[in-house]
Design a protein around this motif. Sequence first.
Motif, PDB file in Angstrom:
ATOM      1  N   ARG A  92       0.858  -1.177   0.000  1.00 51.49           N
ATOM      2  CA  ARG A  92       0.000   0.000   0.000  1.00 51.49           C
ATOM      3  C   ARG A  92       0.895   1.227   0.000  1.00 51.49           C
ATOM      4  N   VAL A  93       0.424   2.287  -0.589  1.00 53.71           N
ATOM      5  CA  VAL A  93       1.157   3.553  -0.571  1.00 53.71           C
ATOM      6  C   VAL A  93       0.266   4.563   0.133  1.00 53.71           C
ATOM      7  N   ARG A  94       0.741   5.101   1.239  1.00 59.23           N
ATOM      8  CA  ARG A  94      -0.014   6.090   2.010  1.00 59.23           C
ATOM      9  C   ARG A  94       0.481   7.493   1.652  1.00 59.23           C
ATOM     10  N   PHE A  95      -0.450   8.416   1.431  1.00 56.48           N
ATOM     11  CA  PHE A  95      -0.152   9.791   1.037  1.00 56.48           C
ATOM     12  C   PHE A  95      -0.463  10.731   2.192  1.00 56.48           C
ATOM     13  N   GLU A  96       0.545  11.464   2.630  1.00 57.22           N
ATOM     14  CA  GLU A  96       0.362  12.479   3.672  1.00 57.22           C
ATOM     15  C   GLU A  96       1.180  13.688   3.263  1.00 57.22           C
ATOM     16  N   GLY A  97       0.496  14.710   2.738  1.00 59.57           N
ATOM     17  CA  GLY A  97       1.220  15.880   2.232  1.00 59.57           C
ATOM     18  C   GLY A  97       2.153  15.441   1.117  1.00 59.57           C
ATOM     19  N   ASP A  98       3.429  15.812   1.217  1.00 57.08           N
ATOM     20  CA  ASP A  98       4.421  15.411   0.218  1.00 57.08           C
ATOM     21  C   ASP A  98       5.046  14.051   0.514  1.00 57.08           C
ATOM     22  N   ARG A  99       4.738  13.508   1.662  1.00 55.51           N
ATOM     23  CA  ARG A  99       5.348  12.245   2.082  1.00 55.51           C
ATOM     24  C   ARG A  99       4.585  11.043   1.517  1.00 55.51           C
ATOM     25  N   ARG A 100       5.326  10.060   1.031  1.00 55.69           N
ATOM     26  CA  ARG A 100       4.754   8.813   0.526  1.00 55.69           C
ATOM     27  C   ARG A 100       5.360   7.673   1.338  1.00 55.69           C
ATOM     28  N   THR A 101       4.493   6.865   1.944  1.00 56.01           N
ATOM     29  CA  THR A 101       4.955   5.745   2.752  1.00 56.01           C
ATOM     30  C   THR A 101       4.484   4.446   2.109  1.00 56.01           C
ATOM     31  N   VAL A 102       5.433   3.552   1.863  1.00 51.60           N
ATOM     32  CA  VAL A 102       5.106   2.253   1.277  1.00 51.60           C
ATOM     33  C   VAL A 102       4.995   1.238   2.417  1.00 51.60           C
ATOM     34  N   ILE A 103       3.864   0.544   2.454  1.00 56.55           N
ATOM     35  CA  ILE A 103       3.588  -0.432   3.511  1.00 56.55           C
ATOM     36  C   ILE A 103       3.456  -1.800   2.858  1.00 56.55           C
ATOM     37  N   ASP A 104       4.329  -2.715   3.233  1.00 59.24           N
ATOM     38  CA  ASP A 104       4.274  -4.075   2.688  1.00 59.24           C
ATOM     39  C   ASP A 104       3.156  -4.885   3.329  1.00 59.24           C
ATOM     40  N   GLY A 105       2.518  -5.768   2.523  1.00 59.57           N
ATOM     41  CA  GLY A 105       1.521  -6.681   3.061  1.00 59.57           C
ATOM     42  C   GLY A 105       2.192  -7.759   3.885  1.00 59.57           C
ATOM     43  N   PRO A 106       1.485  -8.616   4.550  1.00 57.75           N
ATOM     44  CA  PRO A 106       0.029  -8.762   4.498  1.00 57.75           C
ATOM     45  C   PRO A 106      -0.678  -7.696   5.329  1.00 57.75           C
ATOM     46  N   PHE A 107      -1.943  -7.517   5.053  1.00 56.76           N
ATOM     47  CA  PHE A 107      -2.765  -6.549   5.758  1.00 56.76           C
ATOM     48  C   PHE A 107      -3.737  -7.312   6.657  1.00 56.76           C
ATOM     49  N   ALA A 108      -3.985  -6.763   7.820  1.00 56.77           N
ATOM     50  CA  ALA A 108      -4.641  -7.517   8.894  1.00 56.77           C
ATOM     51  C   ALA A 108      -6.106  -7.871   8.645  1.00 56.77           C
ATOM     52  N   GLU A 109      -6.916  -6.963   8.200  1.00 61.38           N
ATOM     53  CA  GLU A 109      -8.365  -7.182   8.132  1.00 61.38           C
ATOM     54  C   GLU A 109      -8.763  -7.846   6.820  1.00 61.38           C
ATOM     55  N   THR A 110      -8.858  -9.174   6.803  1.00 61.93           N
ATOM     56  CA  THR A 110      -9.191  -9.871   5.556  1.00 61.93           C
ATOM     57  C   THR A 110     -10.587  -9.526   5.061  1.00 61.93           C
ATOM     58  N   LYS A 111     -11.495  -9.150   5.960  1.00 64.09           N
ATOM     59  CA  LYS A 111     -12.854  -8.835   5.491  1.00 64.09           C
ATOM     60  C   LYS A 111     -12.894  -7.541   4.678  1.00 64.09           C
ATOM     61  N   GLU A 112     -11.816  -6.777   4.701  1.00 66.45           N
ATOM     62  CA  GLU A 112     -11.753  -5.532   3.933  1.00 66.45           C
ATOM     63  C   GLU A 112     -10.807  -5.639   2.741  1.00 66.45           C
ATOM     64  N   LEU A 113     -10.299  -6.819   2.455  1.00 66.01           N
ATOM     65  CA  LEU A 113      -9.362  -7.004   1.351  1.00 66.01           C
ATOM     66  C   LEU A 113     -10.068  -7.601   0.144  1.00 66.01           C
ATOM     67  N   LEU A 114      -9.426  -7.478  -1.009  1.00 68.57           N
ATOM     68  CA  LEU A 114     -10.001  -7.988  -2.254  1.00 68.57           C
ATOM     69  C   LEU A 114      -9.258  -9.229  -2.737  1.00 68.57           C
ATOM     70  N   ALA A 115     -10.007 -10.152  -3.319  1.00 70.56           N
ATOM     71  CA  ALA A 115      -9.423 -11.359  -3.888  1.00 70.56           C
ATOM     72  C   ALA A 115      -9.575 -11.393  -5.402  1.00 70.56           C
ATOM     73  N   GLY A 116     -10.389 -10.502  -5.952  1.00 70.65           N
ATOM     74  CA  GLY A 116     -10.587 -10.480  -7.390  1.00 70.65           C
ATOM     75  C   GLY A 116     -11.629  -9.456  -7.782  1.00 70.65           C
ATOM     76  N   PHE A 117     -11.840  -9.331  -9.095  1.00 67.40           N
ATOM     77  CA  PHE A 117     -12.825  -8.359  -9.570  1.00 67.40           C
ATOM     78  C   PHE A 117     -13.320  -8.723 -10.962  1.00 67.40           C
ATOM     79  N   TRP A 118     -14.464  -8.174 -11.303  1.00 68.96           N
ATOM     80  CA  TRP A 118     -14.966  -8.138 -12.677  1.00 68.96           C
ATOM     81  C   TRP A 118     -15.307  -6.691 -12.973  1.00 68.96           C
TER      82      TRP A 118
END
Length: 141
Positions: A54-80
């Motif tokens: 994930r890339v978080r944007f705060e002003g001019d700062r960009r923070t890259v956050i590596d997975g895994p991410f904790a809340e699986t109910k809010e994550l995506l597994a696919g799309f159409w």
Amino acid sequence: MRFMVLVKADEQTEAGRMPTARELEAMGRFNEELMKAGVLLAGEGLRPSSEGVRVRFEGDRRTVIDGPFAETKELLAGFWLLQCASRDEVVEWIKRAPFDGGAEIEIRQVFEAEDFGEELSPEARAAEERMRAELERRAAG
């Protein structure tokens, strides 16, 4: 109208469990029905969030956050991405998808240029149309 159909992740998809041959065949048949009906624009499965960032944007700062991410109910597994006449039509299609076990699908309508009204200048609208035409040209090969 275009609709993004979001397939939510669960513990199985986040663990990287690959679909069985039977599940792949069922999904293939469903995708073929969508294609033959002329409503399928795109669709893909997504790898687990442990392989994502994930890339978080705060002003001019960009923070890259590596997975895994904790809340699986809010994550995506696919799309159409589907082109249908109404939200009800998309819902009817998705009711036929070969899911089970408490799977949850989210359907969201995609903004069209007309939705932005006068805020989208004629120049920005023309640039958007040129970009879409180029993407279609590239997709056609």
